[in-house]
Design an enzyme around this catalytic site. Structure first.
Site, PDB file in Angstrom:
ATOM      1  N   GLY A   1       3.067   1.300   2.714  1.00 10.08           N
ATOM      2  CA  GLY A   1       4.476   0.368   3.689  1.00 10.08           C
ATOM      3  C   GLY A   1       3.818  -0.770   2.637  1.00 10.08           C
ATOM      4  O   GLY A   1       2.327  -1.459   1.935  1.00 10.08           O
TER       5      GLY A   1
ATOM      6  N   ASP B   1     -13.401   5.425   5.708  1.00 11.07           N
ATOM      7  CA  ASP B   1     -12.848   5.320   4.823  1.00 11.07           C
ATOM      8  C   ASP B   1     -13.474   3.700   4.279  1.00 11.07           C
ATOM      9  O   ASP B   1     -12.776   2.730   4.159  1.00 11.07           O
ATOM     10  CB  ASP B   1     -11.297   5.249   4.671  1.00 11.07           C
ATOM     11  CG  ASP B   1     -10.777   4.558   3.070  1.00 11.07           C
ATOM     12  OD1 ASP B   1     -12.383   5.289   2.272  1.00 11.07           O
ATOM     13  OD2 ASP B   1     -10.519   4.844   3.153  1.00 11.07           O
TER      14      ASP B   1
ATOM     15  N   GLY C   1       1.002  -1.232   0.136  1.00 10.59           N
ATOM     16  CA  GLY C   1      -0.022   0.047  -0.314  1.00 10.59           C
ATOM     17  C   GLY C   1       1.067   1.316  -0.089  1.00 10.59           C
ATOM     18  O   GLY C   1       2.358   1.472   0.245  1.00 10.59           O
TER      19      GLY C   1
END
Lengths: 452, 352
Positions: A104, A219, A101
């Protein structure tokens, strides 16, 4: 820890069609002679320069580009086959990459004491500093994960630091994939209703827990919903989540940071403040719409256009979506947050209460690097560690060139085409992207925009 | 149980400590039920020590109370007293098979004893599987022996249901919690934790491990690094019964270093049937691995019908009740004795 730079022939083989991997290969070019063998940290897909040089981008401006790019023949790029050396982080044995991502990498891991399989999110502080709010978001996420514990929320098992390398290791429950990854690999990009129902129930359970702990996730989307081996859904990525103050009189939030396609009209219209919990209801609604239809309720070529359509709040539901799912979607995607369903209304809804019949086989979890079973990737390292004679190491180091790799890839692709698997290989790029279960900069992940 | 056992601590007089279980988080006490003067075992979980494992204790009590089989330990009653959860069960006077091995049979039990124990364990396992559970912790310390030689299976806190959402699952994927101590007995498919999953056949693999444990005196892979144990299992290494057919005599003499294996082990010989049973349990292909009921129909169990009763085969080990006696005087002596010999007593695992 400067070590052999390359992947095994196997993983290179399967990934070299990927754009990002090609970037890596090109940027690994340093040699002018075949005698040299390159050494780069195996985790750093960085450039020719010293990987410790964080200000590389600034240096670029001062460089003469013409001097910088040499033409190098592909047979002059030499890879060394990576030795499967066992790597321990604390009591955990490191395995291979599971996903990547913005913040990391996520790797497979094994607790050497309990033998429980784990996943580790590796965060580099150097990288975080370059992301707006990066360090802040990560700290907030860790703080939240530490105090939250629920069956449908990713559990932070352990937290390790390597101060020297400026790395953080977030050790979490092992998950086999995200809903997004499954959707991407399925032909219709959607689940049969009974499967979606199973996941949706767990999402609402997890969300109810979060809201009861005064946390707004902000999210929710298929990419942030992971599945364990058992099929338990885990809400992940609390990078932009917000905790409502204990003494606040309502759930008012001021900042929206989630993925644009999943944002509610109040954020799309740029309202100064809005109800936090209802944001999660909306994005859960968009998620439910997406996993049952394979479409997005709102689309637009740019963020601006997308927000324009979301702001109006008008959307269509495909005709094949019948009641009671239809009215649940309508209820969750009401433009007015006041009118939008609450968690309790969702729980009482007819579609929520009764399980749809098993109509077709469920969408499976897609294979990882051709491994349908998602076997422990730690295992080969253990075999190497326990059974390989350390004295033999020096003689059987394998080298191969870029040219040879390309040839191998070519013949592989050719054979795939002749077998009529062309579709599969062309979707490879998409599939790999979808395997990234971690994405904190959500603006980069913008599924709704790609489609129109 | 005809007698009525009340769920109050004042009815039970603790006599001594029998041992510990559950990673030292629980103590097993020998106690007298005052209204009937009968000896019972009380397992006490200290809630401050078990913390997040409280769910395991809870599910163990619920599951054990739902089951009813002569070869599964019954819980007479359970209650909370002060900071402890107390579980009362009948006294299993020989302790666990692990105790027997530790105290008297460090090189393993006699073959007929192994088969008699196995027979009862398999009956219990058939019942558990039929009820839709996988035991996941079959090991000698979870097999208890009563003064009459009755075998009772215990350790149900690690069990998991095969039925989910009203449906019998083809594969289970959950990895048991707090299972560190049981890892050596667990099947490769369970340990691998991938999408293949495992089934009740995983218990059969553990049965194979238990046969080896009872016959060899310690379980295979004992003392080995957990990661190496995993690697060995996944690579298909299958343990064996140690006797003169499996331990090459010449090698050990030449090496000289293998002092672990005694002459006794080198001389003995287990029946071919028992060897076969072990290899059946370790069958790599789960579909080829026999079920508990298929195992029970194996010819090894026919031969043992003429065998002497288990207590005979367990000599010189004696049941606790004989050692203590029932009169109060001796019991008080025992209390003092227990304190003096706590070292020995603490070394055994009484896992009810």
């Amino acid at each position: 820890m400067s070590r052999d730079m390359c992947n095994t022939s196997k993983s290179l083989d399967s990934e070299s069609a990927d754009i990002s991997d090609q970037e890596r290969e090109v940027t690994n070019v340093i040699f002018n002679s075949k005698d040299e063998v390159n050494s780069i940290e195996d985790e750093e897909n960085l450039f020719i320069n010293d990987p410790n040089n964080a200000d590389f981008d600034d240096d670029l401006e001062n460089l003469n580009i013409a001097n910088f790019f040499h033409k190098v023949d592909s047979d002059q790029i030499i890879y060394q086959k990576k030795k499967r050396r066992l790597k321990l982080i604390g009591k955990y044995v490191m395995g291979d990459l599971l996903g990547e991502g913005a913040y990391g990498k996520v790797k497979d891991m094994l607790d050497s004491e309990t033998l429980c399989r784990r996943a580790v999110k590796i965060l580099k502080q150097r990288k975080l500093r370059r992301i707006p709010n990066g360090e802040l978001n990560v700290q907030r996420e860790i703080k939240l994960l530490k105090k939250l514990k629920h069956k449908n929320l990713i559990n932070l098992v352990d937290l390790l630091y390597n101060h020297e390398k400026e790395k953080m290791y977030l050790i979490m429950e092992y998950c086999v994939g995200s809903l997004q990854g499954m959707l991407d690999a399925s032909p219709d990009k959607k689940f049969p209703q009974y499967q979606a129902h199973d996941y949706f129930l767990q999402l609402i359970d997890g969300l109810e827990y979060l809201h009861s702990m005064r946390v707004v996730h902000k999210d929710i989307k298929p990419g942030n919903l992971l599945l364990t081996l058992e099929g338990d859904l885990k809400i992940t990525d609390l990078g932009v989540a917000e905790t409502i103050d204990l003494f606040a009189k309502d759930d008012i939030c001021y900042i929206g940071q989630g993925s644009p396609a999943f944002q509610p009209p109040e954020i799309a219209n740029g309202l100064d403040c809005f109800s936090g919990f209802k944001v999660d209801i909306w994005s859960s609604g968009v998620t439910l719409y997406n996993i049952t239809t394979g479409l997005y309720p709102f689309e637009g070529g740019t963020i601006f256009r997308l927000f324009e359509t979301i702001g109006k709040g008008d959307f269509d539901i495909p005709n094949d979506i019948a009641e009671p799912l239809r009215s649940l979607l309508v209820g969750m995607l009401r433009k007015d947050p006041e009118m939008r369903f609450s968690l309790r209304q969702i729980r009482q809804h007819a579609w929520f209460i009764s399980r749809p019949p098993c109509s077709s086989p469920p969408v499976p979890i897609p294979p990882l690097r051709d491994d349908a079973l998602h076997k422990m990737t730690v295992f080969p390292y253990l075999v190497e560690h326990y059974y390989h004679d350390p004295n033999e190491n020096s003689s059987d180091v394998q080298y191969f060139t870029e040219h040879e790799l390309n040839e191998m890839e070519k013949s592989r692709v050719d054979s795939e085409y002749s077998n009529g698997n062309a579709n599969q290989s062309s979707s490879k790029h998409n599939r790999r992207r979808s395997k990234k279960p971690v994405s904190c900069i959500s603006v980069k992940n913008f599924p709704g925009c790609n489609q129109s | 149980m005809q007698t009525i056992y009340d769920a109050k601590i004042s009815d039970y007089k603790t006599i001594s400590i029998l041992g510990h279980c559950f990673d030292n988080k629980a103590m097993v006490h020998l106690a007298k039920h005052l209204p009937t003067a009968e000896l019972v075992a009380i397992k006490k979980f200290n809630l401050d020590k078990i913390r997040e494992d409280i769910e395991l204790v809870e599910s163990e009590i619920i599951l054990t109370r739902q089951l009813s089989h002569p070869n599964i330990i019954p819980y007479i009653t359970s209650f909370v007293a002060g900071p402890e959860v107390c579980v009362v069960s009948p006294l299993m006077a020989y302790g666990s098979c692990r105790d027997l091995l530790t105290r008297h049979f460090s090189e393993g039990l006699l073959e007929p004893a192994i088969i008699l124990i196995l027979k009862d364990v398999l009956s219990a396992l058939i019942y558990i599987h039929k009820k839709g559970y996988i035991h996941r912790a079959i090991r000698a310390s979870h097999i208890l022996v009563s003064d009459t030689g009755q075998i009772c299976l215990t350790g149900l806190r690690y069990a998991c249901p095969i039925i989910k959402n009203g449906k019998w699952q083809r594969a289970i994927h959950s990895f048991p919690n707090s299972t560190e101590k049981n890892l050596n007995w667990l099947s490769p498919e369970l340990l691998q934790q991938n999408l293949q999953g495992y089934s009740e056949k995983s218990d059969i693999y553990s049965i194979g491990m238990v046969i080896c444990e009872l016959a060899n005196g310690s379980e295979p892979f004992a003392g080995m690094a957990k990661t190496l144990m995993l690697t060995e299992k996944v690579r298909g290494c299958t343990p064996q019964l140690l006797d003169r057919t499996t331990v090459p005599r010449e090698e050990t003499i030449e090496c000289g270093g293998d002092t672990d294996i005694s002459a006794n082990v080198l001389d003995r010989r287990f029946g071919r049937d028992l060897h076969e049973l072990v290899s059946l349990c370790f069958h790599w292909d789960v579909d080829m691995r026999p079920s508990a009921s298929q195992l029970l129909s194996h010819s090894v169990f026919k031969a043992v019908k003429k065998a002497p009763p288990l207590p005979e085969l367990l000599k010189p080990a004696l049941p606790l009740s004989d050692r203590v006696g029932y009169d109060t005087e001796e019991m008080e002596n025992f209390d003092a004795l227990a304190k003096m010999s706590q070292l020995e007593i603490f070394s055994c695992e009484w896992d009810f």
